[in-house]
Design a protein around this motif. Structure first.
Motif, PDB file in Angstrom:
ATOM      1  N   GLN A 189       4.153   0.057   0.434  1.00 21.84           N
ATOM      2  CA  GLN A 189       4.716  -0.047   1.912  1.00 21.84           C
ATOM      3  C   GLN A 189       4.504  -1.413   2.023  1.00 21.84           C
ATOM      4  O   GLN A 189       5.732  -2.097   2.251  1.00 21.84           O
ATOM      5  CB  GLN A 189       3.622   0.204   2.369  1.00 21.84           C
ATOM      6  CG  GLN A 189       3.822   0.307   4.102  1.00 21.84           C
ATOM      7  CD  GLN A 189       2.733   0.360   4.515  1.00 21.84           C
ATOM      8  OE1 GLN A 189       1.030  -0.512   4.683  1.00 21.84           O
ATOM      9  NE2 GLN A 189       2.929   1.205   6.001  1.00 21.84           N
ATOM     10  N   LYS A 190       3.556  -2.233   1.331  1.00 21.15           N
ATOM     11  CA  LYS A 190       4.343  -4.024   1.012  1.00 21.15           C
ATOM     12  C   LYS A 190       5.075  -4.672   1.105  1.00 21.15           C
ATOM     13  O   LYS A 190       6.956  -5.532   1.355  1.00 21.15           O
ATOM     14  CB  LYS A 190       2.993  -5.116   1.293  1.00 21.15           C
ATOM     15  CG  LYS A 190       1.893  -4.670   1.745  1.00 21.15           C
ATOM     16  CD  LYS A 190       1.190  -5.615   1.244  1.00 21.15           C
ATOM     17  CE  LYS A 190      -0.179  -5.763   2.154  1.00 21.15           C
ATOM     18  NZ  LYS A 190      -1.298  -6.313   1.246  1.00 21.15           N
ATOM     19  N   ALA A 191       5.762  -3.608   0.089  1.00 26.07           N
ATOM     20  CA  ALA A 191       6.804  -4.246  -1.522  1.00 26.07           C
ATOM     21  C   ALA A 191       8.094  -3.392  -0.834  1.00 26.07           C
ATOM     22  O   ALA A 191       9.486  -4.154  -0.654  1.00 26.07           O
ATOM     23  CB  ALA A 191       6.788  -3.942  -2.582  1.00 26.07           C
ATOM     24  N   VAL A 192       8.022  -2.120   0.388  1.00 29.71           N
ATOM     25  CA  VAL A 192       9.541  -1.635   0.733  1.00 29.71           C
ATOM     26  C   VAL A 192       9.280  -3.049   2.671  1.00 29.71           C
ATOM     27  O   VAL A 192      11.097  -3.456   2.616  1.00 29.71           O
ATOM     28  CB  VAL A 192       9.034  -0.074   1.452  1.00 29.71           C
ATOM     29  CG1 VAL A 192       9.681  -0.320   2.267  1.00 29.71           C
ATOM     30  CG2 VAL A 192       9.008   0.354   0.476  1.00 29.71           C
ATOM     31  N   ILE A 193       8.716  -3.393   2.541  1.00 31.11           N
ATOM     32  CA  ILE A 193       8.770  -4.133   3.867  1.00 31.11           C
ATOM     33  C   ILE A 193       9.430  -5.195   3.614  1.00 31.11           C
ATOM     34  O   ILE A 193       9.937  -5.963   4.270  1.00 31.11           O
ATOM     35  CB  ILE A 193       7.644  -4.110   4.406  1.00 31.11           C
ATOM     36  CG1 ILE A 193       6.711  -2.768   5.150  1.00 31.11           C
ATOM     37  CG2 ILE A 193       7.964  -4.680   5.847  1.00 31.11           C
ATOM     38  CD1 ILE A 193       5.275  -2.897   6.212  1.00 31.11           C
ATOM     39  N   SER A 194       9.048  -5.861   2.656  1.00 30.24           N
ATOM     40  CA  SER A 194       9.377  -6.951   2.187  1.00 30.24           C
ATOM     41  C   SER A 194      10.744  -6.757   1.417  1.00 30.24           C
ATOM     42  O   SER A 194      11.727  -7.831   0.763  1.00 30.24           O
ATOM     43  CB  SER A 194       8.832  -8.267   1.564  1.00 30.24           C
ATOM     44  OG  SER A 194       7.957  -7.570  -0.278  1.00 30.24           O
ATOM     45  N   GLY A 195      11.319  -5.887   0.845  1.00 30.76           N
ATOM     46  CA  GLY A 195      11.920  -5.309   0.053  1.00 30.76           C
ATOM     47  C   GLY A 195      11.917  -6.037  -1.557  1.00 30.76           C
ATOM     48  O   GLY A 195      13.419  -6.569  -2.332  1.00 30.76           O
ATOM     49  N   ASN A 196      11.145  -6.514  -2.069  1.00 32.95           N
ATOM     50  CA  ASN A 196      10.557  -6.794  -2.780  1.00 32.95           C
ATOM     51  C   ASN A 196       9.555  -5.647  -4.291  1.00 32.95           C
ATOM     52  O   ASN A 196       9.043  -5.175  -4.086  1.00 32.95           O
ATOM     53  CB  ASN A 196       8.978  -7.338  -2.987  1.00 32.95           C
ATOM     54  CG  ASN A 196       8.604  -8.357  -4.814  1.00 32.95           C
ATOM     55  OD1 ASN A 196       8.717  -8.768  -5.680  1.00 32.95           O
ATOM     56  ND2 ASN A 196       7.801  -9.189  -3.867  1.00 32.95           N
TER      57      ASN A 196
END
Length: 230
Positions: free
Chosen positions: A132-139
């Protein structure tokens, strides 16, 4: 959509934190695998054992053990007097990897839904939160690490070491192809499929987990088919 009700708000254990508790050979393997998957070690390039030892600073024996394991998995090719060749990336091979992977992923998913423990469930929660965090940050690099964490949770939950050992190198090859051909788009779609699988496993829904694993493999196969036509 990420299914937040299945995500426990606890901190994700980072690669560095995980590595501190691992034997040196396992640490060497984890770092080298990550470098290969993320193309830091470029496909079809050559490197020496000495250069890897210097880069990892973990000693000759653990690095050599990691090299041998990665060679067995088809990610490296040790060539006497020529060095170590990083496996090439041929787009059509992604389809072959996924064809080999599909069946064992269904076995693992179904078994994980049947046998998941609290410890494994915590790992699933952490992987979902990290995605979820990776999707939000595009990481993309964080997404790759979360994907590996999910695969490790699946292996633990399934309680089938034979299937897990068969799946692990196929999962690594697949991540490498995905990073090369699909990392620039589709994070949210991929995360949604992964979290749907986690949801079914945590619900103890064996049939649902099997179907979600098939849907995930179908999504990846669609990406691979596009890559093969390039």
């Amino acid at each position: 959509m990420i299914y937040s009700k299945y995500i426990r708000r606890s901190p994700l254990i980072s690669m560095e934190a995980t590595m501190t508790s691992e034997p040196a050979a396992a640490r060497a393997y984890r770092v080298l695998e990550h470098m290969i998957v993320t193309l830091e070690l470029a496909p079809s390039s050559f490197v020496t054992e000495g250069a890897l030892i210097e880069k990892l600073d973990l000693g000759r024996t653990p690095v050599r053990e990691a090299i041998q394991r990665l060679a067995w998995e088809g990610l490296l090719d040790v060539r006497p007097r020529a060095g170590i060749a990083i496996a090439p990336l041929h787009p059509g091979d992604w389809l072959r990897v996924l064809d080999a992977r599909r069946g064992v992923e269904v076995v693992l998913a179904r078994s994980a839904a049947r046998f998941v423990t609290r410890e494994a469930a915590d790992l699933f929660h952490e992987a979902a939160l990290a995605m979820q965090k990776a999707v939000i940050s595009g990481n993309v690099l964080a997404f790759i690490q979360a994907d590996k964490a999910l695969d490790e949770a699946l292996a633990m939950a399934a309680d089938n070491p034979f299937a897990a050992r068969l799946a692990a190198p196929l999962q690594t090859h697949s991540r490498r192809f995905w990073f090369r051909y699909k990392a620039d788009t589709g994070l949210a779609e991929s995360a949604e499929h992964h979290v749907a699988l986690i949801r079914s496993i945590l619900d103890g829904d064996e049939e649902g987990a099997a179907k979600d694993a098939k849907r995930l493999m179908a999504l990846l196969r669609g990406h691979a088919e596009v890559a093969a036509t390039r």
